[in-house]
Structures are given as C-alpha cells and as structure tokens.
Design an enzyme around this catalytic site. Structure first.
Site, PDB file in Angstrom:
ATOM      1  CG  HIS A 124       1.222  -6.725  -7.521  1.00  0.00           C
ATOM      2  ND1 HIS A 124       1.023  -6.413  -6.314  1.00  0.00           N
ATOM      3  CD2 HIS A 124       1.058  -5.461  -7.992  1.00  0.00           C
ATOM      4  CE1 HIS A 124       1.150  -5.045  -5.593  1.00  0.00           C
ATOM      5  NE2 HIS A 124       0.890  -4.479  -7.120  1.00  0.00           N
ATOM      6  CG  ASP A 201      -3.906 -10.087  -8.888  1.00  0.00           C
ATOM      7  OD1 ASP A 201      -4.811  -9.303  -8.842  1.00  0.00           O
ATOM      8  OD2 ASP A 201      -2.960  -9.707  -8.292  1.00  0.00           O
ATOM      9  CD  GLN A 204      -3.160  -3.747 -13.470  1.00  0.00           C
ATOM     10  OE1 GLN A 204      -3.896  -3.041 -14.424  1.00  0.00           O
ATOM     11  NE2 GLN A 204      -2.526  -3.075 -12.500  1.00  0.00           N
ATOM     12  CE  LYS A 227      -4.441  -1.952  -9.120  1.00  0.00           C
ATOM     13  NZ  LYS A 227      -3.194  -1.026  -9.558  1.00  0.00           N
ATOM     14  CB  CYS A 365       4.230  -3.864  -6.732  1.00  0.00           C
ATOM     15  SG  CYS A 365       4.037  -2.464  -5.782  1.00  0.00           S
TER      16      CYS A 365
HETATM   17  N1  PMP Z   1      -2.356  -7.207  -8.493  1.00  0.00           N
HETATM   18  C1  PMP Z   1      -2.009  -6.592  -9.494  1.00  0.00           C
HETATM   19  C2  PMP Z   1      -1.938  -7.470 -10.754  1.00  0.00           C
HETATM   20  C3  PMP Z   1      -1.943  -5.200  -9.539  1.00  0.00           C
HETATM   21  O1  PMP Z   1      -1.858  -4.504 -10.777  1.00  0.00           O
HETATM   22  C4  PMP Z   1      -2.303  -4.484  -8.345  1.00  0.00           C
HETATM   23  C5  PMP Z   1      -2.042  -3.238  -8.261  1.00  0.00           C
HETATM   24  N2  PMP Z   1      -0.832  -2.680  -8.840  1.00  0.00           N
HETATM   25  C6  PMP Z   1      -2.441  -5.389  -7.081  1.00  0.00           C
HETATM   26  C7  PMP Z   1      -2.472  -6.797  -7.164  1.00  0.00           C
HETATM   27  C8  PMP Z   1      -2.687  -4.753  -5.717  1.00  0.00           C
HETATM   28  O2  PMP Z   1      -3.781  -3.863  -5.665  1.00  0.00           O
HETATM   29  P1  PMP Z   1      -4.182  -2.892  -4.725  1.00  0.00           P
HETATM   30  O3  PMP Z   1      -2.955  -2.098  -4.396  1.00  0.00           O
HETATM   31  O4  PMP Z   1      -5.235  -1.923  -5.354  1.00  0.00           O
HETATM   32  O5  PMP Z   1      -4.637  -3.694  -3.527  1.00  0.00           O
END
Ligand code: PMP
Length: 407
Positions: A124, A201, A204, A227, A365
């Site tokens: 991401h 990370d 997910q 999430k 993203c």
């Molecule tokens: N890493 C991953 C794999 C994600 O899916 C996301 C959110 N889509 C993020 C990081 C960032 O998370 P946040 O916007 O809640 O900080």
C-alpha cells in the site's frame, strides 16, 4: 467449524439494515473500512455521556475511570496479538501513522548513506512513501521484491536482494488489492538470519486471521481500528521493547515527557514517549469493544466463514467470461479484485451502487500493482463475516446486467 449465526450477527450492525437507492445495502467495501457493531457505537456514546475527561491528568473520578479504560484497552490489545508487554503497544492514528512513526524514528536513527530498505511490489502507498521519504533524507535506497502474475511474492528474491546494506524490511501481511496472504513467518526468519528488523503491515490481516507477534517474532506490527470494526482515527503500533526503548520520540508535547526545562527535556518511558498530546480517547475505548466483539465470534470462525464466502464469490464471478480476476494467489483472503474488458471500473462501481451494492473502484492506493498488471484500476469486492452468499448472488446478477448494458 462452528457455524456462524450470520443473521444474528447482522442484527448487531445497525447500518446493515438500511436501504441504499431503495435497495437493501450490500456492503462489499470492507477492505476500505468495516461497519461498526452496536457495542462499539454504544461504548462511544457511554464514554461521552458518562466518563468524558482527559486521561492521565486528573485525580478526579472521571479522569481516573477514563484512564483505566484507556490503559485496560492496551492490555486487551496486548493479549489480542500476544505481545509480551502492554508497554509494547502504542496508540497511533492508524496503520499509516504507525509506519510513519517507525520510518521517521527507527529509520532516522539507524539508516545511513548507501543502506537499503526492502519492501515489496504489493505494498500500500503507506508502506512505500514513508520509506521513500526517509531513504531520500538519508541517502539510502529502496529495494523492491517482485511478484508473479498470480500476485504472489517471489520469495527467492529475498535471498538475492538481502545483503549487508539491508537495514530494514517492511512487508504487507495481506494485500489490500490482490488479497494475497504473504508467508511473513518465512520472510521474518530470512531477515533475522542477518539481524534485519521486520515491520508487518497487518491492516488487512488483523480482522481476518490470527496474528501472534511472539510466534511470528516480528519486530513491528501496524494496524488500524477502523478496519477491524472499531472507530476511525485510532490504530496500533506494536514494537519489541528493546527496539522501542532505543528509538527517539516521534512528536514532542504533553504526556511524552518526564520533565521539561528550557535547557533539557527528559522523555517518558515507552509507550508514552510516542504518545504526545491528548490522545484519541474515544477511539481507544471504542476499539476495546471491537476487539471484544471479534473475540466473542472467534477469529478462527471468522477466517473460515470468510474463506467460504471468498470461494463462493470467486466461483460465481469466474462463470462470467468477460471478468478477469486480478490476484489469483493460492493463499488469499476476503478480497476479490477484477477487471472487465471495455468497461471502466468506475462505471461498474456506479452501476452497482444503483442496486445498493458498495464496492471499491480505483487503484486502492497501490499504483505500482496496477502498473504491474497493466490496468488503470480494478473493481474490488471485499468481504466480512457479516456478508451473505445471497448478497454475492445479488452482486453477480448486478454485474451481469452491467455487462449486458455495455455490450
Ligand atoms: N496498508 C494496507 C494493506 C491497507 O489496506 C491500508 C488501508 N487501505 C493501509 C495500509 C492504510 O491504513 P489507514 O488508512 O487506516 O492508515
């Protein structure tokens, strides 16, 4: 496997009974954010109605009660991910801030010119850009582990890319645009042979599968409350005590200090050293209910049920010849990304919305992944334990009518 009483579970989530565009809501955008159970909503209401006050600062009843709930949540998170100590749990705004914190404190303290940070092609943006920023500042290089056409990491590339200059490895547990579950335990083992710390990370994965930091032996782990059925604006950074203690503070301000004079400031111990200012108290207290809710259902039951839904949706969608699935790894979780030749994902999303179906369209993203698969964007359906196979049927039928309309 215990059968989940999904209809009962659905009644815990007030939003799931609403109509959208006159149709029952089908919420398949869980990878972007999950819906909140009544327990979480009620707890936030309880906090503001009964114990609202600042934490760590007052000797009065309200402040002491709020502080206790705030610190009890830290222990709950510790237990949830099996950390050794509650002092290894830092409250942040979310995964993004957790990764930025590590890049700008650990990274700033440890990287020098010529060093390398290793990430993967399926990160991401929030696990790319913070490392780019610190690498640029320090004259270090960002290296990228490639992926296959199925969206799996080419694990053997770690052996080629790790060398004496590699100072940090950051990797996503489950990809938000492909659904791939990465073999993080193996990656951590490879890294630790060379004493390289690893950040996972878990944005997910924390809501879908068991994450045990002591078993994984990861050095850092990042995830977001929103999430995992909790409030927005709250997240967690887990870090091993011995690493956190050596890291400089992230931000300066109240609560992160022991004493301040104009000549010198002494910093507080971990985790408070990293928690400057009045925190997101409501978020922390709401998060505690989200964790309790997940524990009540059981993470294994959640995993099994969601695998079943993913399998069913994949089978149904594979019957439509115009659909191409992006991300066909052997190990996948809860995410179904796809493209349809000749129809832009935004058009698909807009037409599905008319039927009350919420999916995500865009690059999620993860622009490097879109480039890797040579697509501008995908449509993504992402599932939760409150989704039903009947909802998958509604989604597939709606998709078929979009294709018919455009052909
Ligand atoms: N890493 C991953 C794999 C994600 O899916 C996301 C959110 N889509 C993020 C990081 C960032 O998370 P946040 O916007 O809640 O900080």
């Amino acid at each position: 496997m215990q059968n989940l009483d999904v209809n009962k579970i659905r009644s815990d989530f007030p939003i799931l009974s609403r109509l959208v565009n006159g149709k029952p809501l089908v919420y398949f955008d869980n990878a972007a954010t999950t819906q909140k159970p009544k327990d979480v909503i009620d707890k936030i209401n309880y906090y503001y109605s009964n114990i609202n006050s600042n934490v760590h600062r007052g000797v009065h009843y309200l402040s002491e009660t709020a502080s206790k709930e705030y610190e009890d949540t830290r222990k709950l998170v510790q237990n949830f991910i099996n950390a050794k100590s509650h002092n290894e749990i830092i409250y942040t705004r979310g995964t993004t801030e957790s990764i930025n914190l590590v890049a700008s404190t650990y990274g700033r303290n440890n990287l020098v010119e010529g060093d390398e940070v290793l990430i993967t092609h399926m990160e991401h943006h929030s696990n790319i850009v913070p490392w780019q920023l610190i690498c640029e500042e320090k004259g270090a290089k960002l290296k990228v582990v490639p992926i296959t056409d199925d969206g799996e990491l080419i694990l053997s590339e770690y052996d080629k890319l790790i060398n004496e200059k590699t100072k940090f490895i950051s990797v996503v547990h489950i990809s938000n645009s492909l659904g791939t579950i990465n073999p993080i335990k193996k990656i951590i083992e490879k890294a630790h042979k060379y004493n390289i710390p690893v950040l996972i990370d878990a944005a997910q994965s924390i809501q879908h599968t068991n994450v045990n930091v002591q078993e994984l032996e990861c050095d850092f782990l990042a995830f977001s409350g929103h999430k995992m059925y909790g409030p927005t604006g709250i997240g967690i950074l887990y870090g091993k005590k011995e690493l956190l203690e050596k890291m400089p503070p992230y931000q300066g301000g109240g609560d992160m200090i022991l004493s301040v004079s104009f000549e010198k400031t002494l910093f507080n111990s971990i985790p408070y050293k990293f928690e400057a200012g009045t925190p997101h108290i409501e978020g922390v207290i709401g998060l505690s209910e989200a964790i309790k809710y997940i524990q009540k259902i059981g993470i294994e039951n959640i995993s099994n049920y969601e695998s079943d839904i993913l399998k069913y949706a994949t089978e149904q969608i594979s019957d439509i010849k115009e659909v191409k699935i992006i991300g066909t790894a052997k190990e996948k979780s809860s995410i179904l990304s796809f493209v349809i030749d000749g129809i832009h994902p935004h058009d698909i999303g807009t037409f599905l919305d008319r039927d009350g179906i919420a999916i995500r369209t865009g690059h999620h993203c993860t622009e490097p992944i879109m480039r890797r698969f040579n697509v501008p964007a995908t449509s993504r359906a992402s599932f939760s334990f409150y989704n039903l196979k009947e909802e998958v049927d509604v989604f597939v039928e709606s998709l078929r009518s979009v294709i018919k309309l455009f052909s």
